[in-house]
Design a protein around this motif. Structure first.
Motif, PDB file in Angstrom:
ATOM      1  N   ARG A  42       0.836  -1.213   0.000  1.00  0.00           N
ATOM      2  CA  ARG A  42       0.000   0.000   0.000  1.00  0.00           C
ATOM      3  C   ARG A  42       0.872   1.264   0.000  1.00  0.00           C
ATOM      4  O   ARG A  42       0.584   2.214  -0.725  1.00  0.00           O
TER       5      ARG A  42
ATOM      6  N   SER B 159      -2.418   9.481   1.323  1.00  0.00           N
ATOM      7  CA  SER B 159      -2.830   8.422   2.251  1.00  0.00           C
ATOM      8  C   SER B 159      -4.229   8.710   2.798  1.00  0.00           C
ATOM      9  O   SER B 159      -5.081   7.817   2.869  1.00  0.00           O
TER      10      SER B 159
ATOM     11  N   ARG C 108      -6.483  10.607   1.357  1.00  0.00           N
ATOM     12  CA  ARG C 108      -7.419  10.565   0.222  1.00  0.00           C
ATOM     13  C   ARG C 108      -7.933   9.148  -0.038  1.00  0.00           C
ATOM     14  O   ARG C 108      -9.104   8.949  -0.357  1.00  0.00           O
ATOM     15  N   PHE C 109      -7.033   8.154   0.090  1.00  0.00           N
ATOM     16  CA  PHE C 109      -7.416   6.769  -0.193  1.00  0.00           C
ATOM     17  C   PHE C 109      -7.634   5.952   1.076  1.00  0.00           C
ATOM     18  O   PHE C 109      -7.686   4.726   1.015  1.00  0.00           O
ATOM     19  N   GLU C 110      -7.785   6.617   2.213  1.00  0.00           N
ATOM     20  CA  GLU C 110      -7.929   5.909   3.496  1.00  0.00           C
ATOM     21  C   GLU C 110      -9.089   4.919   3.442  1.00  0.00           C
ATOM     22  O   GLU C 110     -10.203   5.260   3.047  1.00  0.00           O
ATOM     23  N   GLY C 111      -8.775   3.687   3.818  1.00  0.00           N
ATOM     24  CA  GLY C 111      -9.792   2.655   3.909  1.00  0.00           C
ATOM     25  C   GLY C 111     -10.200   2.024   2.595  1.00  0.00           C
ATOM     26  O   GLY C 111     -10.965   1.069   2.583  1.00  0.00           O
ATOM     27  N   GLY C 112      -9.720   2.553   1.487  1.00  0.00           N
ATOM     28  CA  GLY C 112     -10.120   1.990   0.201  1.00  0.00           C
ATOM     29  C   GLY C 112      -8.931   1.487  -0.593  1.00  0.00           C
ATOM     30  O   GLY C 112      -7.787   1.628  -0.189  1.00  0.00           O
ATOM     31  N   GLN C 113      -9.245   0.911  -1.726  1.00  0.00           N
ATOM     32  CA  GLN C 113      -8.187   0.448  -2.630  1.00  0.00           C
ATOM     33  C   GLN C 113      -7.498   1.651  -3.248  1.00  0.00           C
ATOM     34  O   GLN C 113      -8.123   2.684  -3.480  1.00  0.00           O
ATOM     35  N   VAL C 114      -6.221   1.482  -3.549  1.00  0.00           N
ATOM     36  CA  VAL C 114      -5.462   2.535  -4.215  1.00  0.00           C
ATOM     37  C   VAL C 114      -5.382   2.157  -5.690  1.00  0.00           C
ATOM     38  O   VAL C 114      -4.736   1.165  -6.042  1.00  0.00           O
ATOM     39  N   PRO C 115      -6.049   2.922  -6.554  1.00  0.00           N
ATOM     40  CA  PRO C 115      -5.996   2.591  -7.984  1.00  0.00           C
ATOM     41  C   PRO C 115      -4.644   2.983  -8.580  1.00  0.00           C
ATOM     42  O   PRO C 115      -3.930   3.822  -8.045  1.00  0.00           O
TER      43      PRO C 115
END
Length: 191
Positions: free
Chosen positions: A108, A137, A139-146
């Motif tokens: 991640r 970090s 911005r994408f907290e808790g979700g997938q990082v595209p």
């Protein structure tokens, strides 16, 4: 062994067992549109008869050079084995599915770093980068990082592969494979 890819696989497997750090490290040589060379270390992330794959930010210097001049040379140097492999060939971008699959396999933090970095551009101080990393970090907290749209991979499709083995008294062994259409010609070179 007369198949350069089978020989590469054998040497690479041995390097993965004996090299202390980064057995997949390779020097990547590029040249800009005016022919000025540049070299840096990158990591091999895939290989086979279709070529050797590495990943990068497509807005950085190496990608710019490869897009302007789609030819490159690679060098694997395994000091503990006293061997090296030189690869020369053409370069093209990997397809989106291949890039997406590799990006998803990264840690991640590496994924977030790809979003935070303006690779090869001037950085006023390290804290600017670390602040951007924290912003991404969050911005994408808790979700997938595209995968970022500017991040992908290149494949070097070999035209020449040279296997160099150190020998006593500089009587080295050099085996050269050159692509001839769909087949490979093999020969030896003087050390």
């Amino acid at each position: 062994m007369t198949d350069p890819f089978a020989l590469f696989d054998a040497w690479y497997a041995e390097a993965r067992e004996t090299e202390i750090n980064d057995s997949n490290a390779m020097a990547l040589a590029t040249a800009d549109a005016r022919g000025r060379p540049s070299v840096r270390m990158v990591l091999l992330k895939g290989h086979g008869p279709d070529g050797f794959i590495f990943y990068t930010n497509f807005e950085g210097r190496k990608a710019s050079e490869l897009l302007d001049n789609p030819h490159a040379a690679l060098l694997f140097h395994w000091k503990s084995l006293r061997r090296q492999i030189r690869v020369e060939g053409t370069v093209g971008a990997v397809d989106d599915a291949t890039a997406d699959a590799y990006f998803a396999s990264r840690s991640r933090d590496s994924q977030l770093g790809a979003w935070a970095s303006d690779q090869s551009r001037p950085l006023p101080d390290r804290q600017v980068f670390m602040d951007r990393f924290e912003e991404v970090s969050a911005r994408f907290e808790g979700g997938q990082v595209p995968r970022p749209p500017h991040w992908s991979g290149f494949r070097v499709t070999p035209e020449r592969i040279e296997f160099w083995q150190d020998r006593a008294h500089r009587l080295h062994e050099r085996r050269l494979f050159e692509r001839d259409g769909d087949t490979w010609r093999e020969g030896l070179l003087y050390p």
